[in-house]
Scaffold this active site. Structure first.
Site, short mmCIF file in Angstrom:
data_model
loop_
_atom_site.label_atom_id
_atom_site.label_comp_id
_atom_site.label_asym_id
_atom_site.label_seq_id
_atom_site.Cartn_x
_atom_site.Cartn_y
_atom_site.Cartn_z
N ALA A 275 0.84 -1.20 0.00
CA ALA A 275 0.00 0.00 0.00
C ALA A 275 0.88 1.26 0.00
CB ALA A 275 -0.92 0.01 1.22
N THR B 222 -1.98 -10.23 -0.05
CA THR B 222 -1.97 -10.04 -1.50
C THR B 222 -1.85 -11.37 -2.22
OG1 THR B 222 -1.02 -7.83 -1.30
CG2 THR B 222 -0.74 -8.95 -3.39
N SER C 275 -3.16 -4.48 -3.39
CA SER C 275 -2.24 -4.05 -2.32
C SER C 275 -2.73 -4.53 -0.97
CB SER C 275 -2.14 -2.52 -2.27
OG SER C 275 -1.54 -2.00 -3.43
N CYS C 276 -1.77 -4.80 -0.10
CA CYS C 276 -2.02 -4.90 1.34
C CYS C 276 -0.87 -4.16 2.01
CB CYS C 276 -2.16 -6.34 1.81
SG CYS C 276 -0.67 -7.33 1.63
N LYS C 277 -0.58 -4.44 3.23
CA LYS C 277 0.45 -3.67 3.93
C LYS C 277 1.81 -3.78 3.24
CE LYS C 277 2.62 -3.13 8.46
NZ LYS C 277 2.62 -3.58 9.88
#
Length: 685
Positions: free
Chosen positions: A185, A607, A599-601
């Site tokens: 992200a 993801t 997206s993720c962290k």
């Protein structure tokens, strides 16, 4: 034809049988020469400059019609992760330097505007130094992968291109590609999230800052200042050539007939009056003493009185006086000519202006002297009118340019907030550019897609898997603003100098408020584009962002109108973690030839769960993957997690998220080896 064999399996001690193994040889029609060329198709020469450090895996899955799917996963990194942020940093540095130089060139400023100019120059110098230092650090970047390092603020985290190639009997020998761009992200990990992300931080910026003027208005202001600077010397230098002077004066008056001058004069007048109020009374919020209330009231009356004193027709009178003065001069010349019986001076619009207004050969010296004596007061008046008009016009346009520069610098909030905005945007821009170029190279033979580019543009669908707890809420707020900033981005296709990778990397032009990404194509590809794209038609980008903190999805309807209707209903539904939103949004995106970004962290666990689930769902819905093998295929793609880093090619902070690699336990591996031997024996019998 098929060969079926069976044999008993015993452990090493040979005491008892542990079971029977049945094997069969099945010829896969789809697995012919394609198997040896799939790797080169993944990294086609035209897209080779975008992909590096690739890892992958090949699978076979059964279909409902008893056929086989040949599936190849491949994940690659991209050199754009660093090249585009470097370009953006360079562009911003140049923009800040130019802005500082522009306000330094402004003259004759009042004391409070001089103070504003000093603030602008100081901010521009600081941002330029900061971004130049970041550029130097990126050029000598080490192997560190910490997301919180300052010099990595502009670089996307774990940006990868995830590609799935599907070969099945129903594709008639043509491979089908599915692409997803994955990246952490876009967020500012260096500054952290204690005070929130961009959305909250920008909402606290004082919106009552400098008067805002558009870029078009600022361009007009610069043009008017240039016209005034050009015409005033001509008027003063040729004052004795009265008839020739009329032409320049007419242009001069026409240039001053701009309502922007009058509006800027009024705004500058109000700001000066307000500053006098602040200087006299100080900043008195919350103070209720009688004397201070009276002083504030009296000061406010002074401001109101100052605004009333400003006559909005005053500026019209100033520039009109210039024309009136010239008319008086021309009228006097006419009267003098008629009185002395001399031919009337030629019309100012006639050609040969250098001879206009020159005394005739029959005029006596005394007559000429009389003309000069009578014209001198009018010429002096004309110069005074011109001088006053120039002074006011210059003050007004200087105010416009100074306020515009202030709005772009000190008016944007603190230096840390501006850097956060630039860094988050850089990460988002790099990801969407990678996705666009990959999609473009895969669709150069799709006439409908190319037509869509120059008529509508392209959709970029960002899928977020962030929660709304802790730091991830701040990341979500950063990402939301980063995606929304993409509305100002346009793409344009250009012809590359050659087929070499360095000549095919995208470049940035324009300004922060209007950014253009130039995407070069090999000459042979560029020549086959539609005329509109070859002529530089801008390709509009339409970004959308859906975020739900989940790791599962499910399927729904198929046609585009039904998908849009279902998506609208899902968005409006009061349902916690409505997983269907993401699946519908992804399906709509693929229907309209859009760009998929997930997206993720950190673009790792969540993801990879999302991407592998989407891939298996595509295999089931579009390529007939047997429903009973859906879970097995999903498990296979998720079974083994690995991080891959190439020290030579791959820059830091670009680790591959878990790639689906199918591993088997030792005893299954033994059975597989036996199976291979039996197949070989069967072929030679």
């Amino acid at each position: 034809s098929s060969v079926y064999l069976s044999f008993c399996s015993r452990p090493v001690d040979g005491v008892s049988e542990v079971g029977e193994v049945k094997v069969s040889e099945v010829q896969m029609e789809a697995e012919t020469d394609d198997k040896t060329t799939s790797d080169t198709k993944v990294c086609a020469p035209s897209a080779g400059n975008l992909l590096c450090c690739s890892v992958g895996k090949v699978y076979r899955f059964p279909t409902q019609d008893k056929g086989w799917l040949l599936v190849q996963e491949k994940m690659s990194e991209t050199p754009l992760s660093f090249s585009l942020p470097r370009q953006l940093l360079s562009m911003l540095s140049v923009e800040y330097r130019n802005r500082a130089q522009e306000v330094m060139d402004l003259r004759d400023l009042s004391p409070h505007l001089e103070e504003r100019r000093s603030d602008i120059i100081s901010r521009c110098d600081h941002m330029t130094r900061c971004y130049q230092e970041t550029l130097q650090q990126l050029d000598t970047v080490s192997g560190s992968s910490s997301k919180s390092e300052r010099h990595l603020q502009f670089v996307p985290t774990n940006l990868h291109c995830q590609r799935m190639e599907v070969t099945s009997p129903d594709t008639t020998g043509k491979n089908i590609w599915y692409d997803v761009t994955t990246f952490g992200a876009p967020a500012d990990h260096h500054q952290g999230f204690k005070q929130g992300g961009l959305r909250r931080l920008m909402s606290r910026v004082d919106m009552n800052g400098p008067v805002s003027y558009s870029r078009e208005e600022r361009s007009r202001a610069r043009g008017l200042l240039e016209e005034v600077a050009r015409l005033q010397p001509l008027i003063f230098g040729q004052a004795e050539e009265l008839l020739a002077l009329s032409l320049e004066t007419e242009e001069f008056v026409h240039a001053l007939k701009d309502e922007l001058v009058n509006r800027a004069l009024l705004a500058e007048h109000r700001q000066t009056a307000a500053r006098r109020l602040y200087t006299c009374n100080g900043n008195l919020p919350g103070n209720t003493s009688a004397n201070q209330e009276r002083r504030v009231s009296e000061g406010q009356l002074e401001v109101n009185r100052a605004e009333l004193d400003y006559d909005e027709e005053e500026w019209d009178t100033v520039w009109a006086n210039v024309g009136k003065s010239l008319n008086c001069i021309i009228a006097l010349v006419d009267r003098l000519k008629e009185k002395q019986g001399s031919p009337k001076p030629p019309d100012p619009r006639d050609s040969n202006p250098h001879n206009k207004g020159a005394p005739s050969s029959s005029s006596s010296p005394s007559s000429s002297l009389s003309w000069q004596e009578q014209l001198l007061p009018l010429v002096v008046t004309l110069r005074d009118c011109v001088r006053e008009a120039v002074s006011k016009a210059r003050a007004a346009m200087t105010f416009v340019l100074l306020q515009g520069a202030a709005a772009d610098t000190v008016g944007q909030g603190s230096e840390q907030l501006v850097q956060r905005q630039h860094g988050v945007f850089s990460q988002t821009l790099t990801a969407v550019t990678s996705a666009f170029i990959l999609k473009l190279h895969n669709s150069l033979d799709d006439a409908n897609f190319l037509k869509q580019l120059h008529t509508i543009g392209i959709l970029a669908q960002f899928e977020g898997l962030l929660s709304t707890y802790g730091d991830e809420l701040g990341m979500l707020e950063d990402m939301e603003m980063g995606v929304s900033e993409l509305n100002k981005v346009k793409f344009v296709l250009t012809e590359g100098k050659s087929d070499q990778s360095d000549d095919l990397l995208p470049t940035l032009t324009g300004t922060w408020d209007s950014l253009v990404v130039n995407v070069p194509l090999p000459p042979e590809n560029f020549s086959s584009l539609p005329q509109e794209l070859r002529e530089g038609h801008l390709i509009h980008l339409h970004p959308v962002f859906f975020n739900i903190g989940i790791n599962q999805q499910q399927t729904d309807v198929d046609t585009l109108p039904e998908l849009l209707s279902a998506l609208d209903s899902c968005v409006e539904a009061k349902k916690r973690k409505n997983v269907e939103v993401l699946w519908l949004a992804a399906t709509v995106c693929r229907k309209v030839n859009g760009l998929r970004l997930t997206s993720c962290k950190s673009a790792k666990d969540r993801t990879s769960m999302s991407v592998t689930l989407e891939q298996c769902a595509l295999l089931r819905e579009r390529h007939g993957l047997h429903p009973q093998h859906f879970s097995a295929a999903l498990d296979a793609m998720r079974r083994y997690c690995t991080l891959h880093t190439s020290e030579q090619k791959c820059p830091p902070r670009m680790h591959l998220y878990p790639v689906a690699l199918l591993l088997v336990s030792s005893h299954v591996l033994v059975l597989w080896l036996i199976f291979s031997v039996v197949l070989l024996l069967a072929k030679y019998q």
